[in-house]
Design a protein around this motif. Structure first.
Motif, PDB file in Angstrom:
ATOM      1  N   SER A 149       0.565  -0.775   8.382  1.00 54.63           N
ATOM      2  CA  SER A 149       0.583   0.155   7.255  1.00 54.63           C
ATOM      3  C   SER A 149       0.176   1.558   7.710  1.00 54.63           C
ATOM      4  N   LEU A 150      -0.819   2.164   7.063  1.00 55.32           N
ATOM      5  CA  LEU A 150      -1.257   3.491   7.490  1.00 55.32           C
ATOM      6  C   LEU A 150      -1.908   3.457   8.865  1.00 55.32           C
ATOM      7  N   GLY A 151      -2.361   2.280   9.282  1.00 58.10           N
ATOM      8  CA  GLY A 151      -2.825   2.128  10.658  1.00 58.10           C
ATOM      9  C   GLY A 151      -1.666   2.264  11.626  1.00 58.10           C
ATOM     10  N   LYS A 169       2.415  -0.530  25.458  1.00 57.28           N
ATOM     11  CA  LYS A 169       3.293  -1.049  24.414  1.00 57.28           C
ATOM     12  C   LYS A 169       2.605  -0.904  23.063  1.00 57.28           C
ATOM     13  N   MET A 170       3.420  -0.702  22.011  1.00 58.67           N
ATOM     14  CA  MET A 170       2.870  -0.538  20.682  1.00 58.67           C
ATOM     15  C   MET A 170       3.672  -1.343  19.667  1.00 58.67           C
ATOM     16  N   VAL A 171       2.970  -1.941  18.705  1.00 58.28           N
ATOM     17  CA  VAL A 171       3.614  -2.670  17.609  1.00 58.28           C
ATOM     18  C   VAL A 171       3.227  -1.994  16.295  1.00 58.28           C
ATOM     19  N   ILE A 172       4.229  -1.708  15.473  1.00 54.47           N
ATOM     20  CA  ILE A 172       4.021  -1.032  14.199  1.00 54.47           C
ATOM     21  C   ILE A 172       4.536  -1.936  13.076  1.00 54.47           C
ATOM     22  N   MET A 173       3.685  -2.276  12.126  1.00 59.02           N
ATOM     23  CA  MET A 173       4.052  -3.192  11.052  1.00 59.02           C
ATOM     24  C   MET A 173       3.906  -2.527   9.686  1.00 59.02           C
ATOM     25  N   GLY A 174       4.982  -2.514   8.902  1.00 60.69           N
ATOM     26  CA  GLY A 174       4.918  -2.043   7.518  1.00 60.69           C
ATOM     27  C   GLY A 174       4.405  -0.629   7.361  1.00 60.69           C
ATOM     28  N   ALA A 175       4.750   0.253   8.294  1.00 64.22           N
ATOM     29  CA  ALA A 175       4.199   1.610   8.268  1.00 64.22           C
ATOM     30  C   ALA A 175       5.072   2.568   7.453  1.00 64.22           C
ATOM     31  N   PRO A 176       4.456   3.478   6.702  1.00 65.12           N
ATOM     32  CA  PRO A 176       5.221   4.541   6.035  1.00 65.12           C
ATOM     33  C   PRO A 176       5.685   5.562   7.059  1.00 65.12           C
ATOM     34  N   CYS A 177       6.759   6.247   6.751  1.00 63.50           N
ATOM     35  CA  CYS A 177       7.301   7.230   7.680  1.00 63.50           C
ATOM     36  C   CYS A 177       6.915   8.655   7.277  1.00 63.50           C
ATOM     37  N   ASP A 178       7.328   9.065   6.084  1.00 62.72           N
ATOM     38  CA  ASP A 178       7.152  10.457   5.669  1.00 62.72           C
ATOM     39  C   ASP A 178       5.897  10.631   4.823  1.00 62.72           C
ATOM     40  N   LEU A 229       7.686  -2.114  19.188  1.00 62.12           N
ATOM     41  CA  LEU A 229       8.263  -3.115  18.300  1.00 62.12           C
ATOM     42  C   LEU A 229       7.878  -2.720  16.881  1.00 62.12           C
ATOM     43  N   ILE A 230       8.875  -2.549  16.025  1.00 63.90           N
ATOM     44  CA  ILE A 230       8.649  -2.137  14.639  1.00 63.90           C
ATOM     45  C   ILE A 230       9.067  -3.286  13.735  1.00 63.90           C
ATOM     46  N   ALA A 231       8.188  -3.709  12.858  1.00 64.19           N
ATOM     47  CA  ALA A 231       8.500  -4.789  11.916  1.00 64.19           C
ATOM     48  C   ALA A 231       8.297  -4.299  10.493  1.00 64.19           C
ATOM     49  N   HIS A 232       9.259  -4.604   9.634  1.00 67.16           N
ATOM     50  CA  HIS A 232       9.148  -4.194   8.232  1.00 67.16           C
ATOM     51  C   HIS A 232       9.854  -5.230   7.369  1.00 67.16           C
ATOM     52  N   ASP A 233       9.289  -5.497   6.203  1.00 68.20           N
ATOM     53  CA  ASP A 233       9.830  -6.516   5.316  1.00 68.20           C
ATOM     54  C   ASP A 233      10.709  -5.890   4.242  1.00 68.20           C
ATOM     55  N   VAL A 234      11.844  -6.507   3.991  1.00 65.80           N
ATOM     56  CA  VAL A 234      12.773  -5.972   2.997  1.00 65.80           C
ATOM     57  C   VAL A 234      12.191  -6.052   1.587  1.00 65.80           C
ATOM     58  N   ASN A 235      11.200  -6.935   1.383  1.00 62.52           N
ATOM     59  CA  ASN A 235      10.577  -7.082   0.063  1.00 62.52           C
ATOM     60  C   ASN A 235       9.244  -6.349  -0.056  1.00 62.52           C
ATOM     61  N   ASP A 236       8.981  -5.432   0.873  1.00 60.27           N
ATOM     62  CA  ASP A 236       7.735  -4.662   0.839  1.00 60.27           C
ATOM     63  C   ASP A 236       7.756  -3.729  -0.367  1.00 60.27           C
ATOM     64  N   LYS A 237       6.858  -3.980  -1.329  1.00 61.83           N
ATOM     65  CA  LYS A 237       6.802  -3.163  -2.538  1.00 61.83           C
ATOM     66  C   LYS A 237       5.794  -2.017  -2.423  1.00 61.83           C
ATOM     67  N   THR A 238       5.046  -2.001  -1.323  1.00 60.75           N
ATOM     68  CA  THR A 238       4.068  -0.939  -1.107  1.00 60.75           C
ATOM     69  C   THR A 238       4.659   0.194  -0.291  1.00 60.75           C
ATOM     70  N   THR A 259      12.056  -8.539   8.420  1.00 60.84           N
ATOM     71  CA  THR A 259      11.585  -9.799   7.858  1.00 60.84           C
ATOM     72  C   THR A 259      11.901  -9.847   6.368  1.00 60.84           C
ATOM     73  N   LYS A 260      11.789 -11.033   5.780  1.00 61.28           N
ATOM     74  CA  LYS A 260      12.058 -11.186   4.357  1.00 61.28           C
ATOM     75  C   LYS A 260      11.068 -12.161   3.750  1.00 61.28           C
ATOM     76  N   GLY A 261      10.438 -11.730   2.669  1.00 67.62           N
ATOM     77  CA  GLY A 261       9.525 -12.594   1.944  1.00 67.62           C
ATOM     78  C   GLY A 261       8.070 -12.469   2.348  1.00 67.62           C
ATOM     79  N   LEU A 262       7.767 -11.571   3.270  1.00 71.11           N
ATOM     80  CA  LEU A 262       6.387 -11.415   3.727  1.00 71.11           C
ATOM     81  C   LEU A 262       5.627 -10.356   2.935  1.00 71.11           C
ATOM     82  N   GLY A 263       6.371  -9.509   2.220  1.00 68.39           N
ATOM     83  CA  GLY A 263       5.715  -8.430   1.482  1.00 68.39           C
ATOM     84  C   GLY A 263       5.095  -7.420   2.434  1.00 68.39           C
ATOM     85  N   HIS A 264       4.038  -6.768   1.973  1.00 64.51           N
ATOM     86  CA  HIS A 264       3.424  -5.714   2.788  1.00 64.51           C
ATOM     87  C   HIS A 264       2.420  -6.260   3.801  1.00 64.51           C
TER      88      HIS A 264
END
Length: 283
Positions: A149-151, A169-178, A229-238, A259-264
């Protein structure tokens, strides 16, 4: 009922700030920034830490006028990974992922963000969080960093502004862009007017040296040379899925995992296995 009360309260606060923006703009700015930057959740009590944090070696690090909390789970080899949590969270959010990392025998390091966990301060901002990370990276020299996320957004900012470091190496999960997408969501939540928007933009520029139009994860990612590696869920509502796609499009040495179904939260065995493989197997 609770949702309705929260909604009404947010609109009343917004109305008050809107009125103040014409009568007392400085006070309006302070209030608007306070509600934007102060987390309502994520704090911890030292005498009642979650079990996963009690298992770690805890250390408080002083940086300028701030103290931030770190946790270390010692490994059996020279590999080190740094975990960076997001908004209204703390280092305990990595509990499930830590069980995977321990299999690699690596030393695991996590920290509490400004105004989160046991770290000091009342406000959160990415540049300050990145300073905390830099202090820790230079002390511990981890090869890998994982941010949620914001981390994750802070990890992107850090790697683009502090490129001379040990991170490979860096892994980014569910992060906002703008940054503006975050700010606009806040503006919409409180129904703040255009005058308040201008006041906040001025505050960010004068106090944090942030030009909101240019503060973008895709811009930061475009400057990063290490593997990602960037991971983001299609059902992320946050954080909208498109935010992750923007970051991925700008980072030429990064792979994107949908990913799908994991949320934020993105807690998932399959995803953690994929991240483990990326970090330690080179896949």
């Amino acid at each position: 009922m609770q949702r309705l009360l929260t909604f009404v309260l947010a609109k009343l606060i917004g109305l008050y700030i809107n009125i103040l923006s014409y009568l007392a703009p400085q006070k309006a700015t302070r209030l608007a920034y306070k509600f934007f930057s102060e987390p309502r959740d994520g704090r911890l009590l030292k005498d009642s830490l979650p079990s996963v944090l009690r298992e770690a070696e805890a250390k408080m690090v002083t940086h300028n006028d701030f103290i931030f909390q770190t946790y270390t789970w010692k490994g059996t080899n020279d590999c080190k990974v740094l975990l960076v949590h997001g908004w209204e969270s703390n280092a305990s959010r990595w509990k499930l992922f830590i069980t995977y990392l321990k299999k690699a025998g690596c030393t695991i390091i996590a920290l509490d963000a400004p105004a989160h966990g046991l770290s000091s301060g009342t406000e959160f901002n990415i540049p300050q969080y990145a300073e905390f990370i830099d202090v820790l990276v230079r002390q511990q020299k981890p090869q890998y960093m994982v941010g949620h996320s914001l981390g994750g957004a802070t990890a992107l900012y850090y790697q683009s502004h502090y490129p001379d470091n040990s991170i490979e190496k860096m892994v980014i999960m569910g992060a906002p862009c703008d940054f503006n997408s975050i700010l606009n969501n806040y503006i919409g939540l409180l129904s703040l007017n255009g005058n308040v928007f201008k006041l906040l933009n001025k505050h960010f520029l004068e106090n944090l040296k942030i030009k909101t139009d240019e503060f973008s994860g895709s811009l930061f990612a475009s400057k990063i040379k290490i593997k990602g590696l960037i991971a983001h869920d299609v059902n992320d509502k946050t954080v909208a899925f498109k935010e992750g796609k923007k970051i991925a499009a700008a980072w030429p040495t990064a792979d994107f995992v949908q990913t799908k179904g994991l949320g934020h939260s993105m807690h998932d065995d399959k995803l953690y296995t994929r991240i483990y493989s990326f970090l330690f197997d080179g896949k």
